[in-house]
Design a protein around this motif. Structure first.
Motif, PDB file in Angstrom:
ATOM      1  N   VAL A   1       0.856  -1.180   0.000  1.00 29.16           N
ATOM      2  CA  VAL A   1       0.000   0.000   0.000  1.00 29.16           C
ATOM      3  C   VAL A   1       0.898   1.237   0.000  1.00 29.16           C
ATOM      4  O   VAL A   1       1.810   1.344   0.816  1.00 29.16           O
ATOM      5  CB  VAL A   1      -0.914   0.018   1.245  1.00 29.16           C
TER       6      VAL A   1
ATOM      7  N   GLN B   1      -2.193   5.099  -4.352  1.00 29.79           N
ATOM      8  CA  GLN B   1      -3.522   5.518  -3.894  1.00 29.79           C
ATOM      9  C   GLN B   1      -4.042   6.712  -4.703  1.00 29.79           C
ATOM     10  O   GLN B   1      -5.250   6.929  -4.786  1.00 29.79           O
ATOM     11  CB  GLN B   1      -3.458   5.894  -2.416  1.00 29.79           C
TER      12      GLN B   1
ATOM     13  N   TYR C   1      -7.994   2.716  -5.758  1.00 27.76           N
ATOM     14  CA  TYR C   1      -8.352   2.373  -4.387  1.00 27.76           C
ATOM     15  C   TYR C   1      -7.481   1.209  -3.926  1.00 27.76           C
ATOM     16  O   TYR C   1      -6.963   0.444  -4.739  1.00 27.76           O
ATOM     17  CB  TYR C   1      -9.803   1.918  -4.310  1.00 27.76           C
ATOM     18  N   PHE C   2      -7.365   1.063  -2.612  1.00 29.58           N
ATOM     19  CA  PHE C   2      -6.793  -0.135  -2.023  1.00 29.58           C
ATOM     20  C   PHE C   2      -7.867  -0.816  -1.185  1.00 29.58           C
ATOM     21  O   PHE C   2      -8.711  -0.146  -0.577  1.00 29.58           O
ATOM     22  CB  PHE C   2      -5.600   0.187  -1.121  1.00 29.58           C
TER      23      PHE C   2
ATOM     24  N   ASN D   1     -10.489   2.969  -9.038  1.00 31.27           N
ATOM     25  CA  ASN D   1     -10.667   4.238  -8.358  1.00 31.27           C
ATOM     26  C   ASN D   1     -12.123   4.709  -8.454  1.00 31.27           C
ATOM     27  O   ASN D   1     -12.709   4.721  -9.536  1.00 31.27           O
ATOM     28  CB  ASN D   1      -9.738   5.288  -8.979  1.00 31.27           C
TER      29      ASN D   1
END
Length: 257
Positions: A102, A107, A111-112, A225
């Protein structure tokens, strides 16, 4: 008057169209029955391509579980660490997996998922040299030959934290450990899980304090995203997998714990 009414209706239709949300990845996957997974496939124990189209590892098993939850089958899309984010943003897959750290840079474009593992940066070196490389300061010396694989967090860490060492980029993550064994490099800094697994595969190599990493890091899955529906589903699936023991069983298979 008719022109005004027509124009009003046209504007209303245009506004309604603009407000219509794009179909979620969740809908596309459940309708197609295919979950496309981008993965470099060169990172044991998370994802490893053992033959064309054939992958194995912790994340490979977990993606199979996620696909089952979606009434779909996983389809693995081979990429590289350098091309992972560009391929993902280009829409070549629905999710990316394979030991992905991460990061705030990633980011910005994706999205994570909720992180599923804490896995900090850990030195890997020949066992006789463990005492020499206990800290960043000890490694970041002009006489130390550091090796790294390009395009991912390992390269970023090496360039940011080990700028005084002799840095060599090695494009093949599968043979980078042989360079350490042969004495062509002194240290490779990678995630603790990989350092542990590769030290078992190469008895000459030892992970240096994998329980006390040089830098904190988490691992998660890349998600489209802005697609909150799919992110919520993946996060809930991961939560249930951990709660019902499935994750622990798969982790024990690949990590031995």
């Amino acid at each position: 008057m008719k022109c005004v009414v027509a124009l009003t209706l046209l504007l209303a239709q245009s506004f309604a169209f603009a407000q219509t949300p794009a179909p979620s990845t969740l809908s596309r996957v459940t309708q197609s029955g295919i979950l496309r997974v981008c993965t470099p496939g060169d990172y044991k124990p998370f994802s490893f391509q053992r033959a064309p189209g054939e992958f194995e590892g912790l994340d490979v098993d977990l993606m199979g579980s996620l696909a089952t939850a979606l009434n779909a089958k996983p389809q693995f899309v081979k990429t590289t660490w350098a091309n992972l984010l560009p391929d993902f943003v280009a829409g070549k897959c629905d999710i990316a997996a394979g030991g992905i750290s991460v990061s705030l840079e990633r980011q910005k474009q994706a999205y994570f998922s909720t992180p599923y593992m804490v896995n900090g940066k850990t030195p890997l070196t020949r066992c006789e040299n463990v005492a020499r490389y206990q800290s960043i300061e000890a490694i970041d010396q002009p006489s130390v030959r550091v090796i790294a694989n390009p395009g991912g967090s390992n390269e970023k860490f090496a360039r940011a934290k080990l700028s005084h060492a002799q840095l060599t980029m090695h494009s093949d993550n599968l043979t980078i450990f042989d360079e350490l064994v042969k004495g062509h490099a002194d240290v490779f800094v990678t995630e603790a899980a990989e350092a542990i697994v590769q030290s078992k595969a190469h008895p000459e190599l030892c992970a240096v304090n994998p329980d006390k990493p040089l830098q904190y890091a988490e691992m998660g899955y890349l998600l489209p995203n802005g697609d909150d529906v799919f992110k919520h589903f993946v996060d809930q699936w991961l939560h249930l997998s951990q709660a019902n023991g499935e994750y622990a069983q798969m982790s024990a298979k690949w990590l031995g714990k």
